[in-house]
Design a protein around this motif. Structure first.
Motif, PDB file in Angstrom:
ATOM      1  N   ALA A  35      40.535  46.811  38.905  1.00  0.00           N
ATOM      2  CA  ALA A  35      39.242  46.572  38.282  1.00  0.00           C
ATOM      3  C   ALA A  35      38.166  46.589  39.349  1.00  0.00           C
ATOM      4  CB  ALA A  35      39.227  45.230  37.553  1.00  0.00           C
ATOM      5  N   ARG A  36      37.098  47.295  39.050  1.00  0.00           N
ATOM      6  CA  ARG A  36      35.898  47.293  39.886  1.00  0.00           C
ATOM      7  C   ARG A  36      34.838  46.553  39.073  1.00  0.00           C
ATOM      8  NH1 ARG A  36      33.249  51.501  43.615  1.00  0.00           N
ATOM      9  NH2 ARG A  36      31.084  50.858  43.506  1.00  0.00           N
ATOM     10  N   VAL A  37      34.399  45.418  39.583  1.00  0.00           N
ATOM     11  CA  VAL A  37      33.485  44.554  38.842  1.00  0.00           C
ATOM     12  C   VAL A  37      32.199  44.387  39.650  1.00  0.00           C
ATOM     13  CG1 VAL A  37      33.172  42.309  37.731  1.00  0.00           C
ATOM     14  CG2 VAL A  37      35.479  43.300  37.898  1.00  0.00           C
ATOM     15  N   THR A  38      31.073  44.711  39.023  1.00  0.00           N
ATOM     16  CA  THR A  38      29.767  44.552  39.653  1.00  0.00           C
ATOM     17  C   THR A  38      28.978  43.540  38.836  1.00  0.00           C
ATOM     18  OG1 THR A  38      29.830  46.859  40.379  1.00  0.00           O
ATOM     19  CG2 THR A  38      27.685  45.766  40.424  1.00  0.00           C
ATOM     20  N   SER A  39      28.501  42.482  39.513  1.00  0.00           N
ATOM     21  CA  SER A  39      27.733  41.449  38.828  1.00  0.00           C
ATOM     22  C   SER A  39      26.784  40.767  39.806  1.00  0.00           C
ATOM     23  CB  SER A  39      28.659  40.390  38.219  1.00  0.00           C
ATOM     24  OG  SER A  39      27.905  39.308  37.694  1.00  0.00           O
ATOM     25  N   ALA A  40      25.576  40.488  39.349  1.00  0.00           N
ATOM     26  CA  ALA A  40      24.602  39.761  40.167  1.00  0.00           C
ATOM     27  C   ALA A  40      25.078  38.335  40.444  1.00  0.00           C
ATOM     28  CB  ALA A  40      23.247  39.747  39.459  1.00  0.00           C
ATOM     29  N   GLU A  41      25.979  37.822  39.610  1.00  0.00           N
ATOM     30  CA  GLU A  41      26.475  36.452  39.810  1.00  0.00           C
ATOM     31  C   GLU A  41      27.331  36.320  41.067  1.00  0.00           C
ATOM     32  OE1 GLU A  41      27.744  34.179  36.399  1.00  0.00           O
ATOM     33  OE2 GLU A  41      26.844  35.682  35.082  1.00  0.00           O
ATOM     34  N   PHE A  42      27.730  37.426  41.668  1.00  0.00           N
ATOM     35  CA  PHE A  42      28.507  37.384  42.902  1.00  0.00           C
ATOM     36  C   PHE A  42      27.625  37.183  44.134  1.00  0.00           C
ATOM     37  CE2 PHE A  42      31.669  40.423  40.681  1.00  0.00           C
ATOM     38  CZ  PHE A  42      32.341  39.358  40.108  1.00  0.00           C
ATOM     39  N   ALA A  43      26.328  37.348  43.980  1.00  0.00           N
ATOM     40  CA  ALA A  43      25.410  37.246  45.118  1.00  0.00           C
ATOM     41  C   ALA A  43      25.565  35.881  45.796  1.00  0.00           C
ATOM     42  CB  ALA A  43      23.972  37.448  44.663  1.00  0.00           C
ATOM     43  N   GLY A  44      25.650  35.914  47.121  1.00  0.00           N
ATOM     44  CA  GLY A  44      25.759  34.684  47.898  1.00  0.00           C
ATOM     45  C   GLY A  44      27.160  34.125  48.013  1.00  0.00           C
ATOM     46  N   HIS A  45      28.129  34.772  47.369  1.00  0.00           N
ATOM     47  CA  HIS A  45      29.523  34.323  47.435  1.00  0.00           C
ATOM     48  C   HIS A  45      30.328  35.277  48.313  1.00  0.00           C
ATOM     49  CE1 HIS A  45      29.111  31.335  44.221  1.00  0.00           C
ATOM     50  NE2 HIS A  45      28.356  32.227  43.591  1.00  0.00           N
ATOM     51  N   SER A  46      31.292  34.741  49.034  1.00  0.00           N
ATOM     52  CA  SER A  46      32.187  35.581  49.832  1.00  0.00           C
ATOM     53  C   SER A  46      33.035  36.443  48.906  1.00  0.00           C
ATOM     54  CB  SER A  46      33.104  34.710  50.694  1.00  0.00           C
ATOM     55  OG  SER A  46      34.064  34.041  49.881  1.00  0.00           O
ATOM     56  N   ARG A  47      33.644  37.465  49.463  1.00  0.00           N
ATOM     57  CA  ARG A  47      34.514  38.347  48.683  1.00  0.00           C
ATOM     58  C   ARG A  47      35.665  37.543  48.070  1.00  0.00           C
ATOM     59  NH1 ARG A  47      32.210  42.958  47.562  1.00  0.00           N
ATOM     60  NH2 ARG A  47      32.040  43.885  49.581  1.00  0.00           N
ATOM     61  N   ILE A  48      36.222  36.622  48.845  1.00  0.00           N
ATOM     62  CA  ILE A  48      37.320  35.789  48.338  1.00  0.00           C
ATOM     63  C   ILE A  48      36.839  34.945  47.162  1.00  0.00           C
ATOM     64  CG2 ILE A  48      38.842  33.848  48.898  1.00  0.00           C
ATOM     65  CD1 ILE A  48      39.043  35.060  51.735  1.00  0.00           C
ATOM     66  N   ALA A  49      35.664  34.341  47.281  1.00  0.00           N
ATOM     67  CA  ALA A  49      35.117  33.532  46.190  1.00  0.00           C
ATOM     68  C   ALA A  49      34.853  34.393  44.960  1.00  0.00           C
ATOM     69  CB  ALA A  49      33.837  32.828  46.627  1.00  0.00           C
ATOM     70  N   GLN A  50      34.366  35.605  45.159  1.00  0.00           N
ATOM     71  CA  GLN A  50      34.119  36.521  44.040  1.00  0.00           C
ATOM     72  C   GLN A  50      35.420  36.804  43.293  1.00  0.00           C
ATOM     73  OE1 GLN A  50      32.172  40.009  45.637  1.00  0.00           O
ATOM     74  NE2 GLN A  50      30.529  38.788  46.547  1.00  0.00           N
ATOM     75  N   HIS A  51      36.482  37.067  44.030  1.00  0.00           N
ATOM     76  CA  HIS A  51      37.772  37.360  43.404  1.00  0.00           C
ATOM     77  C   HIS A  51      38.283  36.134  42.650  1.00  0.00           C
ATOM     78  CE1 HIS A  51      38.957  41.161  45.854  1.00  0.00           C
ATOM     79  NE2 HIS A  51      37.670  41.117  45.586  1.00  0.00           N
ATOM     80  N   LYS A  52      38.118  34.955  43.225  1.00  0.00           N
ATOM     81  CA  LYS A  52      38.542  33.733  42.539  1.00  0.00           C
ATOM     82  C   LYS A  52      37.760  33.543  41.245  1.00  0.00           C
ATOM     83  CE  LYS A  52      40.243  31.121  46.489  1.00  0.00           C
ATOM     84  NZ  LYS A  52      40.060  29.912  47.318  1.00  0.00           N
ATOM     85  N   MET A  53      36.484  33.917  41.248  1.00  0.00           N
ATOM     86  CA  MET A  53      35.663  33.811  40.039  1.00  0.00           C
ATOM     87  C   MET A  53      36.215  34.710  38.935  1.00  0.00           C
ATOM     88  SD  MET A  53      31.972  33.847  42.017  1.00  0.00           S
ATOM     89  CE  MET A  53      30.897  33.923  40.584  1.00  0.00           C
ATOM     90  N   VAL A  54      36.626  35.924  39.307  1.00  0.00           N
ATOM     91  CA  VAL A  54      37.181  36.857  38.316  1.00  0.00           C
ATOM     92  C   VAL A  54      38.532  36.348  37.821  1.00  0.00           C
ATOM     93  CG1 VAL A  54      38.014  39.209  37.903  1.00  0.00           C
ATOM     94  CG2 VAL A  54      35.909  38.838  39.222  1.00  0.00           C
ATOM     95  N   TYR A  55      39.389  35.897  38.740  1.00  0.00           N
ATOM     96  CA  TYR A  55      40.693  35.373  38.325  1.00  0.00           C
ATOM     97  C   TYR A  55      40.521  34.182  37.383  1.00  0.00           C
ATOM     98  CZ  TYR A  55      42.819  38.287  41.966  1.00  0.00           C
ATOM     99  OH  TYR A  55      43.225  39.336  42.740  1.00  0.00           O
ATOM    100  N   ALA A  56      39.527  33.331  37.646  1.00  0.00           N
ATOM    101  CA  ALA A  56      39.267  32.188  36.767  1.00  0.00           C
ATOM    102  C   ALA A  56      38.843  32.665  35.377  1.00  0.00           C
ATOM    103  CB  ALA A  56      38.195  31.287  37.376  1.00  0.00           C
ATOM    104  N   ALA A  57      38.090  33.762  35.324  1.00  0.00           N
ATOM    105  CA  ALA A  57      37.660  34.317  34.035  1.00  0.00           C
ATOM    106  C   ALA A  57      38.855  34.815  33.225  1.00  0.00           C
ATOM    107  CB  ALA A  57      36.660  35.449  34.250  1.00  0.00           C
ATOM    108  N   ILE A  58      39.846  35.348  33.910  1.00  0.00           N
ATOM    109  CA  ILE A  58      41.045  35.845  33.222  1.00  0.00           C
ATOM    110  C   ILE A  58      41.908  34.678  32.758  1.00  0.00           C
ATOM    111  CG2 ILE A  58      43.190  37.149  33.541  1.00  0.00           C
ATOM    112  CD1 ILE A  58      41.426  38.979  35.414  1.00  0.00           C
ATOM    113  N   GLY A  59      41.927  33.632  33.538  1.00  0.00           N
ATOM    114  CA  GLY A  59      42.618  32.412  33.123  1.00  0.00           C
ATOM    115  C   GLY A  59      44.093  32.397  33.466  1.00  0.00           C
ATOM    116  N   ALA A  60      44.824  31.591  32.741  1.00  0.00           N
ATOM    117  CA  ALA A  60      46.237  31.323  33.018  1.00  0.00           C
ATOM    118  C   ALA A  60      47.129  32.551  32.835  1.00  0.00           C
ATOM    119  CB  ALA A  60      46.730  30.177  32.144  1.00  0.00           C
ATOM    120  N   ASP A  61      46.632  33.593  32.191  1.00  0.00           N
ATOM    121  CA  ASP A  61      47.454  34.786  31.976  1.00  0.00           C
ATOM    122  C   ASP A  61      47.625  35.620  33.248  1.00  0.00           C
ATOM    123  OD1 ASP A  61      48.054  34.399  29.241  1.00  0.00           O
ATOM    124  OD2 ASP A  61      46.040  35.076  28.729  1.00  0.00           O
ATOM    125  N   MET A  62      46.823  35.324  34.278  1.00  0.00           N
ATOM    126  CA  MET A  62      46.976  36.042  35.545  1.00  0.00           C
ATOM    127  C   MET A  62      48.348  35.696  36.109  1.00  0.00           C
ATOM    128  SD  MET A  62      45.302  38.102  37.480  1.00  0.00           S
ATOM    129  CE  MET A  62      46.472  38.892  38.556  1.00  0.00           C
TER     130      MET A  62
END
Length: 83
Positions: A35-62
């Motif tokens: 997945a390639r995800v582009t979002s303004a909500e990632f601004a100011g977050h490290s790449r690792i934090a951005q990935h954690k944000m996406v994984y959290a959005a997917i939830g327990a099914d990851m």
């Protein structure tokens, strides 16, 4: 049952309404996605934090229904100034 790209994208967009999401089935089995995800909500977050944000959005099914997800995250380029 594996999670399909429509459901992955739905969950990402629910968490990041401005997101532009591009999904690619890496193995042709509906179980290994990129997945390639582009979002303004990632601004100011490290790449690792951005990935954690996406994984959290997917939830327990990851790691369960969604076995593998290769992520690329981006902040949109700023709009050019208007003359």
């Amino acid at each position: 049952m594996p999670m399909d790209s429509v459901e992955i994208e739905r969950r990402i967009k629910a968490a990041f309404p401005d997101a532009v999401v591009l999904m690619v089935d890496l193995a042709g089995d509906g179980d290994h996605w990129a997945a390639r995800v582009t979002s303004a909500e990632f601004a100011g977050h490290s790449r690792i934090a951005q990935h954690k944000m996406v994984y959290a959005a997917i939830g327990a099914d990851m790691g369960g229904e969604l076995h593998a997800l290769a992520l690329q995250t981006f902040v949109p380029a700023p709009a050019p100034p208007t003359p």
